[in-house]
Design a protein around this motif. Structure first.
Motif, PDB file in Angstrom:
ATOM      1  N   LEU A  43       0.643  -3.233   6.521  1.00 20.67           N
ATOM      2  CA  LEU A  43       0.123  -2.728   7.789  1.00 20.67           C
ATOM      3  C   LEU A  43      -0.257  -1.266   7.623  1.00 20.67           C
ATOM      4  CD1 LEU A  43       2.798  -4.327  10.103  1.00 20.67           C
ATOM      5  CD2 LEU A  43       0.399  -4.965   9.980  1.00 20.67           C
ATOM      6  N   TRP A 105       1.251  -4.323  17.925  1.00 23.72           N
ATOM      7  CA  TRP A 105       0.387  -4.229  16.749  1.00 23.72           C
ATOM      8  C   TRP A 105      -0.997  -4.794  17.031  1.00 23.72           C
ATOM      9  CZ3 TRP A 105       0.729  -1.450  12.502  1.00 23.72           C
ATOM     10  CH2 TRP A 105       1.971  -0.972  12.104  1.00 23.72           C
ATOM     11  N   LEU A 125      -4.626  -4.141  15.477  1.00 22.13           N
ATOM     12  CA  LEU A 125      -5.109  -5.270  14.678  1.00 22.13           C
ATOM     13  C   LEU A 125      -6.310  -5.974  15.283  1.00 22.13           C
ATOM     14  CD1 LEU A 125      -1.805  -6.855  13.357  1.00 22.13           C
ATOM     15  CD2 LEU A 125      -3.427  -5.410  12.147  1.00 22.13           C
TER      16      LEU A 125
END
Length: 152
Positions: A43, A105, A125
């Protein structure tokens, strides 16, 4: 001497790197759990501390719950795709945690309603996954305040 120099040079950084302590073990656990939950091997480093801090501010016992969930997954070898079903079926106190981490996220936001905060935008994301084709707008295309008017 010349043959031994490259070996000495390449081997010297390794013990130094191994000896470094983890700066924030709780954030490391959060990053590991996040990667597992969103199904990505790595990530972005930039939003991770901000997401962690925002989630920790909105969830009591967040660091302990992250570690507990990570331990539970490792001990029971729970498939990440079935984790939410397992937690919901067991009515676990940890059940809301995966949803909030994945939402943070994926959308870059933490909280809901009046308490919602945008923590990551172009690094969320939902923007990263489509970045090869689409770029999230960083400003309004109309005049100042054009997005505040009601649609016709």
């Amino acid at each position: 001497f010349l043959l031994g120099l490259p070996t000495t040079y390449t081997g010297s950084p390794i013990p130094w790197a191994l000896a470094q302590p983890a700066p924030h073990a709780a954030r490391g656990a959060f990053t590991a759990l996040s990667a597992l939950l969103v199904g990505r091997p790595a990530l972005a480093e930039e939003p991770a501390p901000r997401l962690y801090d925002a989630l920790a501010a909105t969830h009591p016992n967040f660091p302990a719950d992250v570690q507990a969930l990570l331990t539970l997954i490792n001990q029971r070898q729970i498939d990440p795709l079935k984790l939410q079903q397992v937690l919901d079926a067991e009515q676990s106190a940890l059940a809301p945690l995966p949803r909030s981490i994945v939402t943070a996220w994926a959308l870059g936001g933490v909280g809901s309603g009046e308490g919602a905060r945008c923590v990551a935008y172009e690094t969320a994301l939902n923007a990263v996954i489509v970045a090869d084709v689409l770029k999230p707008p960083t400003y309004a295309y109309g005049a100042y305040g054009s997005l505040t008017g009601k649609p016709l």
